[in-house]
Design an enzyme around this catalytic site. Structure first.
Site, PDB file in Angstrom:
ATOM      1  N   THR A  86       6.907  -2.430  -5.600  1.00  0.00           N
ATOM      2  CA  THR A  86       7.780  -1.644  -6.489  1.00  0.00           C
ATOM      3  C   THR A  86       7.910  -0.237  -5.904  1.00  0.00           C
ATOM      4  OG1 THR A  86       5.819  -1.180  -7.857  1.00  0.00           O
ATOM      5  CG2 THR A  86       7.308  -2.891  -8.643  1.00  0.00           C
ATOM      6  N   LEU A 153      -7.160  -1.924  -7.904  1.00  0.00           N
ATOM      7  CA  LEU A 153      -7.986  -1.916  -6.692  1.00  0.00           C
ATOM      8  C   LEU A 153      -7.571  -0.813  -5.733  1.00  0.00           C
ATOM      9  CD1 LEU A 153      -6.147  -3.206  -4.219  1.00  0.00           C
ATOM     10  CD2 LEU A 153      -6.755  -5.342  -5.304  1.00  0.00           C
ATOM     11  N   LYS A 207      -1.619   1.947 -16.518  1.00  0.00           N
ATOM     12  CA  LYS A 207      -1.658   2.013 -15.048  1.00  0.00           C
ATOM     13  C   LYS A 207      -1.109   3.351 -14.536  1.00  0.00           C
ATOM     14  CE  LYS A 207      -1.748   1.101 -10.727  1.00  0.00           C
ATOM     15  NZ  LYS A 207      -2.959   1.042  -9.941  1.00  0.00           N
ATOM     16  N   PHE A 252     -13.042  12.190  -7.318  1.00  0.00           N
ATOM     17  CA  PHE A 252     -11.676  12.746  -7.162  1.00  0.00           C
ATOM     18  C   PHE A 252     -11.667  14.262  -7.283  1.00  0.00           C
ATOM     19  CE2 PHE A 252     -10.809   8.394  -7.263  1.00  0.00           C
ATOM     20  CZ  PHE A 252      -9.577   8.199  -6.670  1.00  0.00           C
ATOM     21  N   LEU A 253     -12.790  14.878  -6.918  1.00  0.00           N
ATOM     22  CA  LEU A 253     -12.845  16.344  -6.877  1.00  0.00           C
ATOM     23  C   LEU A 253     -13.128  16.809  -5.452  1.00  0.00           C
ATOM     24  CD1 LEU A 253     -14.738  17.439 -10.146  1.00  0.00           C
ATOM     25  CD2 LEU A 253     -12.294  17.591  -9.640  1.00  0.00           C
ATOM     26  N   CYS A 263       0.527   4.373  -3.493  1.00  0.00           N
ATOM     27  CA  CYS A 263       0.562   4.337  -4.961  1.00  0.00           C
ATOM     28  C   CYS A 263       0.774   5.703  -5.621  1.00  0.00           C
ATOM     29  CB  CYS A 263      -0.715   3.697  -5.498  1.00  0.00           C
ATOM     30  SG  CYS A 263      -0.809   1.951  -5.108  1.00  0.00           S
ATOM     31  N   LYS A 324      -6.059   7.480   4.024  1.00  0.00           N
ATOM     32  CA  LYS A 324      -7.486   7.609   3.709  1.00  0.00           C
ATOM     33  C   LYS A 324      -8.255   6.673   4.647  1.00  0.00           C
ATOM     34  CE  LYS A 324      -7.764   4.091   0.103  1.00  0.00           C
ATOM     35  NZ  LYS A 324      -8.136   3.780  -1.257  1.00  0.00           N
TER      36      LYS A 324
HETATM   37  P1  NAD Z   1       3.107  -4.973  -0.318  1.00  0.00           P
HETATM   38  O1  NAD Z   1       4.372  -4.363   0.133  1.00  0.00           O
HETATM   39  O2  NAD Z   1       1.890  -4.931   0.570  1.00  0.00           O
HETATM   40  O3  NAD Z   1       3.374  -6.519  -0.663  1.00  0.00           O
HETATM   41  C1  NAD Z   1       4.437  -7.007  -1.418  1.00  0.00           C
HETATM   42  C2  NAD Z   1       4.819  -8.380  -0.883  1.00  0.00           C
HETATM   43  O4  NAD Z   1       5.757  -8.998  -1.762  1.00  0.00           O
HETATM   44  C3  NAD Z   1       5.483  -8.356   0.492  1.00  0.00           C
HETATM   45  O5  NAD Z   1       4.724  -9.167   1.386  1.00  0.00           O
HETATM   46  C4  NAD Z   1       6.885  -8.926   0.241  1.00  0.00           C
HETATM   47  O6  NAD Z   1       7.356  -9.678   1.339  1.00  0.00           O
HETATM   48  C5  NAD Z   1       6.634  -9.775  -0.970  1.00  0.00           C
HETATM   49  N1  NAD Z   1       7.848 -10.089  -1.778  1.00  0.00           N
HETATM   50  C6  NAD Z   1       8.819  -9.246  -2.187  1.00  0.00           C
HETATM   51  N2  NAD Z   1       9.727  -9.907  -2.946  1.00  0.00           N
HETATM   52  C7  NAD Z   1       9.314 -11.192  -3.008  1.00  0.00           C
HETATM   53  C8  NAD Z   1       9.809 -12.376  -3.656  1.00  0.00           C
HETATM   54  N3  NAD Z   1      10.919 -12.340  -4.418  1.00  0.00           N
HETATM   55  N4  NAD Z   1       9.141 -13.522  -3.507  1.00  0.00           N
HETATM   56  C9  NAD Z   1       8.015 -13.564  -2.764  1.00  0.00           C
HETATM   57  N5  NAD Z   1       7.490 -12.485  -2.134  1.00  0.00           N
HETATM   58  C10 NAD Z   1       8.127 -11.322  -2.264  1.00  0.00           C
HETATM   59  O7  NAD Z   1       2.794  -4.322  -1.727  1.00  0.00           O
HETATM   60  P2  NAD Z   1       1.351  -4.054  -2.396  1.00  0.00           P
HETATM   61  O8  NAD Z   1       0.741  -2.845  -1.790  1.00  0.00           O
HETATM   62  O9  NAD Z   1       0.587  -5.314  -2.463  1.00  0.00           O
HETATM   63  O10 NAD Z   1       1.822  -3.636  -3.870  1.00  0.00           O
HETATM   64  C11 NAD Z   1       2.291  -4.593  -4.799  1.00  0.00           C
HETATM   65  C12 NAD Z   1       2.317  -3.952  -6.168  1.00  0.00           C
HETATM   66  O11 NAD Z   1       0.983  -3.621  -6.584  1.00  0.00           O
HETATM   67  C13 NAD Z   1       3.095  -2.642  -6.232  1.00  0.00           C
HETATM   68  O12 NAD Z   1       3.723  -2.549  -7.482  1.00  0.00           O
HETATM   69  C14 NAD Z   1       2.009  -1.584  -6.100  1.00  0.00           C
HETATM   70  O13 NAD Z   1       2.381  -0.377  -6.701  1.00  0.00           O
HETATM   71  C15 NAD Z   1       0.884  -2.229  -6.864  1.00  0.00           C
HETATM   72  N6  NAD Z   1      -0.463  -1.777  -6.473  1.00  0.00           N
HETATM   73  C16 NAD Z   1      -0.776  -1.579  -5.156  1.00  0.00           C
HETATM   74  C17 NAD Z   1      -2.070  -1.168  -4.812  1.00  0.00           C
HETATM   75  C18 NAD Z   1      -2.449  -0.917  -3.362  1.00  0.00           C
HETATM   76  O14 NAD Z   1      -3.500  -0.336  -3.125  1.00  0.00           O
HETATM   77  N7  NAD Z   1      -1.656  -1.316  -2.392  1.00  0.00           N
HETATM   78  C19 NAD Z   1      -3.034  -0.985  -5.805  1.00  0.00           C
HETATM   79  C20 NAD Z   1      -2.687  -1.226  -7.134  1.00  0.00           C
HETATM   80  C21 NAD Z   1      -1.401  -1.625  -7.457  1.00  0.00           C
END
Ligand code: NAD
Length: 433
Positions: A86, A153, A207, A252-253, A263, A324
């Site tokens: 997203t 996470l 969140k 976080f300080l 994120c 990081k």
């Molecule tokens: P990412 O970009 O690593 O992975 C997303 C995956 O979704 C990609 O591999 C993409 O190809 C796939 N995708 C997109 N549209 C698709 C569809 N229609 N069908 C199948 N696959 C599809 O993203 P991420 O870092 O894993 O983040 C995912 C969500 O989790 C986001 O909303 C992010 O804000 C949230 N989030 C991320 C973290 C983090 O540390 N990365 C932590 C907490 C929450």
């Protein structure tokens, strides 16, 4: 229980691998076929400690598999997670929900029996309702519930965070989906992780509110660091003094070059936009975003000042590029802004990061990438530490002095002790000390 995980990125792959490790049958689905090919061949397409081993163990036990066929995975699943990206929509800060909605369409077409659809992606308040509408429109006879279950996470500690979370938040709209989510997270409740059930909209806001609060804490201590520098105080002592108050807490300080990553920046922006959409002005979040953005530029100026105000044709060594340690993620990394400021000022930049250099090459032109710390630092006019990888803590100040052409060290993470650096004859600048 059969789980389909839509999106096999950081969150989807880690969650899928951990759920399969709890004994569930998990299929990870990704639209990116190259990614699925890699995963089937046992290769994890990004760096996350211990994940390759966890994926391999569960795949060979037959509990974890990969496909790009979403229909097949959804038809078999009791629970379908949406864990797609997203990102920030270019230019306006809103979360781009097109991947979430595309996944919802594809799920709607394939649903057979009652299915719980869980939104794990970080999505603005009200998205659950929109996903519910899409599924109802596409498949009016589908039996389903849409649940919010945001993920907390941290990259670099993702497996531990998933298996031993501070809390699991579930926004379930009805008893049936709540009971299934309770069953799904039973292995974690048995590990004494609090599982908090809320309404769906509250879960969505939890969140963003959590990430914005953490971003605020970082930004707050960064401003205190600026005050400490001018007033002759030490921000690390200030942080310890504040953190001992249990109402505040020590985490976080740590003052530094500003928050980055996949994120915090986008989530703070998206929260501000939600505030605007609902006519609730979120002035603290707005200020945090502005102050943090400005800080990354200020760090570039700080380095140039430490080099005597001019860096034209000087070689600046940069240690650490990822936003990081323990990740290769370069999204919104402070190193990008800092290095661009140095290049704009005419410096030559030589950089080293243990795992993020491949990703850095995609976003940073004109940088010379070194094969190790020594090659990065040798003959440089200054060295800047941007990411606090553990391996940098072992750097010997005396050796650093020998390798550098000019003895300038800018430590943007307060990794070194000023007295050690001064003893070695280095001109040492850190943050808020
Ligand atoms: P990412 O970009 O690593 O992975 C997303 C995956 O979704 C990609 O591999 C993409 O190809 C796939 N995708 C997109 N549209 C698709 C569809 N229609 N069908 C199948 N696959 C599809 O993203 P991420 O870092 O894993 O983040 C995912 C969500 O989790 C986001 O909303 C992010 O804000 C949230 N989030 C991320 C973290 C983090 O540390 N990365 C932590 C907490 C929450």
């Amino acid at each position: 229980m059969n789980i389909a995980m839509i999106g096999a990125g950081y969150v989807g792959l880690v969650s899928g691998a951990c759920f399969s490790d709890f004994g569930y049958q998990v299929v990870c689905v990704d639209a990116d076929e190259a990614k699925i090919r890699e995963l089937k061949a046992g290769r994890v397409p990004f760096f996350e400690p211990r994940l390759t081993e966890l994926v391999a163990a569960n795949a060979s036990a037959g509990r974890l598999s990969f496909t790009s066929d979403i229909g097949e995975a959804v038809r078999r699943a009791d629970v379908v997670f949406i864990a797609v990206g997203t990102p920030s929509r270019r230019g306006d800060g809103h979360a781009d929900l097109s991947f979430v909605f595309a996944a919802a369409h594809e799920i709607a077409v394939a649903i057979s029996d009652y299915t719980v659809i869980v939104i794990k992606s970080t999505v603005p308040v009200g998205t659950g309702d929109r996903v519910e509408d899409i599924i109802r429109q596409v498949n009016p006879s589908a039996l389903f519930s849409v649940v919010s279950n945001p993920e907390f996470l941290r990259e670099g500690a993702a497996i531990e965070d998933f298996k031993r979370p501070d809390r699991v938040v579930v926004g379930a709209p009805d008893q049936r989906s709540r009971a299934i989510m309770e069953r799904l997270y039973r292995p974690l409740s048995l590990n004494r992780a609090p599982v908090l059930f809320t309404d769906r909209r509250s879960s969505e806001i939890i969140k963003y509110a959590s990430n914005a609060f953490l971003a605020t804490k970082i930004t707050f201590i960064n401003e205190m660091a600026d005050l400490c520098e001018r007033a002759g105080a030490n921000v690390q002592q200030v942080a310890i003094g504040m953190g001992l108050d249990r109402r505040i807490g020590a985490k976080f300080l740590h003052a530094g070059p500003g928050y980055g990553g996949s994120c915090f920046p986008k989530d703070v922006e998206a929260l501000i936009k939600s505030g605007r959409d609902y006519d609730a002005s979120l002035r603290i979040a707005q200020t945090v975003a502005l102050v943090n953005d400005e800080r990354k530029h200020a760090m570039g100026r700080k380095v140039i000042k430490a080099c005597g105000g001019v860096v034209k044709n000087q070689t600046i060594a940069v240690l650490g590029l990822a936003f990081k340690p323990n990740t290769d993620d370069m999204r919104e990394a402070p190193a990008i802004t800092i290095i661009r400021s140095l290049l704009d000022a005419g410096a030559k930049v030589r950089a080293y990061d243990p795992v993020a250099m491949d990703n850095a090459r995609r976003v940073l032109d004109g940088v010379d990438y070194a094969k190790d710390v020594d090659h990065c630092v040798k003959g440089a006019d200054a060295v800047v530490l941007v990411t606090e990888w553990d391996m940098f803590r072992a750097i010997d100040p005396a050796k650093l002095k020998q390798l550098l052409k000019a003895p300038v060290v800018v430590d943007l993470r307060n990794v070194f002790r000023p007295e050690d650096m001064e003893k070695a004859g280095l001109a040492y600048v850190s943050v808020g000390r």
